[in-house]
Design a protein around this motif. Structure first.
Motif, PDB file in Angstrom:
ATOM      1  N   ARG A  53       0.840  -1.211   0.000  1.00  0.00           N
ATOM      2  CA  ARG A  53       0.000   0.000   0.000  1.00  0.00           C
ATOM      3  C   ARG A  53       0.869   1.252   0.000  1.00  0.00           C
ATOM      4  N   TRP A 246     -10.828  -4.407  -8.179  1.00  0.00           N
ATOM      5  CA  TRP A 246     -11.334  -3.128  -7.660  1.00  0.00           C
ATOM      6  C   TRP A 246     -11.951  -3.286  -6.265  1.00  0.00           C
ATOM      7  N   ASP A 250      -9.752  -2.824  -2.785  1.00  0.00           N
ATOM      8  CA  ASP A 250     -10.221  -1.495  -2.408  1.00  0.00           C
ATOM      9  C   ASP A 250      -9.377  -0.407  -3.084  1.00  0.00           C
ATOM     10  N   THR A 251      -9.272  -0.494  -4.399  1.00  0.00           N
ATOM     11  CA  THR A 251      -8.446   0.454  -5.145  1.00  0.00           C
ATOM     12  C   THR A 251      -9.138   1.810  -5.253  1.00  0.00           C
ATOM     13  N   SER A 252      -8.385   2.786  -5.730  1.00  0.00           N
ATOM     14  CA  SER A 252      -8.968   4.088  -6.032  1.00  0.00           C
ATOM     15  C   SER A 252      -9.701   4.020  -7.365  1.00  0.00           C
ATOM     16  N   TRP A 253     -10.196   5.149  -7.816  1.00  0.00           N
ATOM     17  CA  TRP A 253     -10.886   5.220  -9.103  1.00  0.00           C
ATOM     18  C   TRP A 253      -9.949   4.907 -10.273  1.00  0.00           C
ATOM     19  N   ASP A 309      -1.676   3.082  -8.143  1.00  0.00           N
ATOM     20  CA  ASP A 309      -2.984   3.229  -7.515  1.00  0.00           C
ATOM     21  C   ASP A 309      -2.933   3.470  -5.992  1.00  0.00           C
ATOM     22  N   LYS A 313      -5.100   7.198  -3.137  1.00  0.00           N
ATOM     23  CA  LYS A 313      -6.145   7.165  -2.099  1.00  0.00           C
ATOM     24  C   LYS A 313      -5.808   8.116  -0.955  1.00  0.00           C
TER      25      LYS A 313
END
Length: 313
Positions: A53, A246, A250-253, A309, A313
């Motif tokens: 992360r 996704w 729990d990825t970002s857009w 990615d 976040k």
């Protein structure tokens, strides 16, 4: 006498008297298939960013990259040792070190085993035992299941043999977390479904090579239209599976948007190839290599997004 027996490996070039040191070094590097390993590392390092992360320990990344190169290089050297007979009759592989005689079969075998053992110890000591075992499993699968078991026996060789190429995802994740997660499994499956439509266009291009060598690649057994249809099916499954990351990670857009755009571009190429094959197009106008080259770009960009990615976040 079969086609494979018609030109024994190691008789087309170098002898002990004309094997300069620099060329010999280059030949041993060639045994590791560096261009293939580039793809393996592209799928390993970004996964480490996702697992962390953020930015993983640079020393750990270096240790994984070196260990991964040695492991994949050992598998590739052993693959060339086993396949030296068919490499000798295929235009695409006739300049490989064992065919030209720049490296002897015994040297290649010892080199491959040394890399296999060295990489296993390297990863086990410097990274963790789980990543070492996963890399070793990939190596053994590639050598014994794919090269010795599947390649010359079934048109599904590249489908199941591709499992070895999926394992670096697990190695990268395990290096950071010492576990294997559902997110890693999704990425494993993305590469699993990516591999056949990545490799089949190339095998369509060099179909005569495989036919001459007696290797039952799908284009040899089924023909272009059947292969193109399979490419479309695998492509749709690959894109669908890629979207599962996704919610799981729990990825970002950034990831889902990129996966949709890249997947749409892939599907456009896959359907274009199918349309040309259905229309009976052959030769250069089939443009099968467009999908092959795009597949490398697709995988590279998707995994670059995976690395970036976590910072969105």
């Amino acid at each position: 006498m079969t086609a494979v027996e018609s030109r024994p490996a190691g008789v087309t070039g170098a002898t002990p008297a004309n094997r300069p040191f620099g060329a010999r070094v280059g030949a041993f590097v060639a045994l590791t298939k560096p261009r293939i390993i580039e793809l393996l590392l592209i799928t390993t390092v970004p996964v480490m960013f996702l697992a962390q992360r953020g930015v993983p320990d640079p020393l750990l990344v270096l240790q994984v990259v070196v260990g991964g190169y040695l492991s994949a290089g050992g598998a590739n050297a052993l693959n060339m040792y086993i396949d030296r007979d068919i490499d000798a009759v295929m235009t695409r592989t006739e300049r490989r070190p064992l065919v030209t005689g720049m490296v002897s079969p015994r040297e290649a075998l010892v080199f491959g085993i040394a890399l296999a053992v060295g990489s296993t110890v390297w990863l086990g000591v410097l990274v963790n035992p789980l990543s070492s075992l996963l890399a070793l499993a990939a190596l053994l699968f590639y050598v014994f299941v794919y090269t010795l078991g599947l390649k010359r026996r079934t048109a599904q060789n590249i489908v199941w043999g591709g499992i070895a190429g999926c394992m670096p995802v697990f190695v990268g994740w395990a290096a950071v977390t010492n576990t294997v997660s559902w997110s890693a499994l999704v990425l494993f499956l993305v590469i699993f479904f990516w591999t056949p439509p990545h490799y089949w266009p190339l095998s369509m291009k060099v179909r005569e090579d495989y036919e001459r060598a007696g290797v039952p690649m799908l284009p040899v057994v089924k023909g272009n239209l059947a292969v193109a249809k399979q490419i479309v099916i695998y492509s749709w499954v690959m894109v669908a599976v890629s979207m599962a990351l996704w919610p799981l990670a729990d990825t970002s857009w950034l990831y889902p948007v990129s996966a949709v755009v890249l997947g749409a571009a892939w599907l456009k190429e896959a359907h274009g190839l199918y349309a040309r094959a259905k229309a009976g197009v052959v030769g250069a106008k089939l443009k099968e290599m467009r999908l092959f080259h795009w597949s490398i770009t697709y995988l590279t960009l998707l995994f670059v997004v995976i690395a970036v990615d976590p910072f969105m976040k």
